[in-house]
Design an enzyme around this catalytic site. Structure first.
Site, PDB file in Angstrom:
ATOM      1  N   CYS A 177       0.827  -1.214   0.000  1.00  0.00           N
ATOM      2  CA  CYS A 177       0.000   0.000   0.000  1.00  0.00           C
ATOM      3  C   CYS A 177       0.865   1.270   0.000  1.00  0.00           C
ATOM      4  CB  CYS A 177      -0.995  -0.049   1.156  1.00  0.00           C
ATOM      5  SG  CYS A 177      -2.414   1.012   0.886  1.00  0.00           S
TER       6      CYS A 177
ATOM      7  N   HIS B 156      -3.391  -5.330   1.677  1.00  0.00           N
ATOM      8  CA  HIS B 156      -2.695  -5.582   2.948  1.00  0.00           C
ATOM      9  C   HIS B 156      -2.692  -7.066   3.305  1.00  0.00           C
ATOM     10  CE1 HIS B 156      -2.195  -1.417   4.504  1.00  0.00           C
ATOM     11  NE2 HIS B 156      -3.213  -1.171   3.687  1.00  0.00           N
TER      12      HIS B 156
ATOM     13  N   GLU C  35      -0.838  -8.597   5.257  1.00  0.00           N
ATOM     14  CA  GLU C  35      -0.482  -8.809   6.671  1.00  0.00           C
ATOM     15  C   GLU C  35      -1.717  -8.839   7.571  1.00  0.00           C
ATOM     16  OE1 GLU C  35      -0.222  -6.064   5.011  1.00  0.00           O
ATOM     17  OE2 GLU C  35      -0.708  -4.341   6.273  1.00  0.00           O
TER      18      GLU C  35
END
Ligand code: GLN
Length: 199
Positions: A86, A176, A178
């Site tokens: 991002c 994202h 994660e």
């Protein structure tokens, strides 16, 4: 293997948690001393760097203020593997179509900031990622990639827009990865990055 996680601002803790789940050693890079600590005889011992999501403008400014900009840019130019998510994608992009600024500019891509508009700030989808099959993708005021040079491999597209790409040892995602830690997903994009490092 030992990775650096740029921990100036944004969602770095979630990346650290992903690395923990994968059993990978890492260190936070918060200031120049943290990076210098990783050098022996002018050689950086880090096997790679993660640049998290957050605000690209803030992270870009902090990189300069903390004198981390040049050493990190040089490490990437000398092929240190890097994974930007991002805002991290925006920091690595050679050009940002709706911003005069660019930052580390090591990757031959043009990206658009807040490309999905302020209304559709955040959304979730599942889409194909080359080599990984369908994976979950969470977008938060995300950019997408509008142009890639011939040395850039497109890894994922959502609604015809490029949301993941690779150039040599540089990996970027507009979403994202994660934020997903379900068993089925297994931190697949982080594992992909580790595999890139080992190639
Ligand atoms: N909109 C942010 C930027 O321009 C990126 C958002 C994110 O990293 N989740 O930097």
């Amino acid at each position: 293997m030992r990775l650096g996680v740029l921990a100036l601002q944004g969602a770095f803790i979630e990346h650290e948690q992903a690395l923990q789940r994968l059993g990978v050693d890492f260190t936070e890079i918060r200031q120049l001393a943290d990076l210098e600590h990783e050098y022996t005889n002018k050689n950086c011992k880090l096997d790679g760097l993660i640049i998290p999501g957050g605000e690209s403008t803030v992270q870009g400014k902090l990189l300069h203020d903390l004198e981390l900009f040049q050493p990190i840019q040089e490490l990437i130019q000398h092929d240190m593997p890097v994974f930007g998510t991002c805002a991290g994608l925006l920091l690595l992009a050679e050009k940002i179509s709706n911003d005069e600024r660019c930052h580390l500019a090591t990757m031959h891509i043009t990206a658009m900031r807040n490309a999905y508009g302020r209304q559709l700030g955040s959304f979730f989808t599942e889409a194909e990622f080359k080599g990984l099959g369908k994976i979950p993708m969470t977008f938060i005021r995300a950019p997408y990639i509008t142009e890639v040079a011939s040395d850039v491999e497109v890894l994922a597209e959502v609604n015809g827009k490029i949301v993941a790409a690779r150039q040599g040892k540089q990996l970027v995602t507009a979403f994202h990865p994660e934020l997903h830690n379900d068993q089925h997903y297994n931190d697949a994009v982080h594992a992909y990055f580790l595999q890139m490092i080992n190639e």
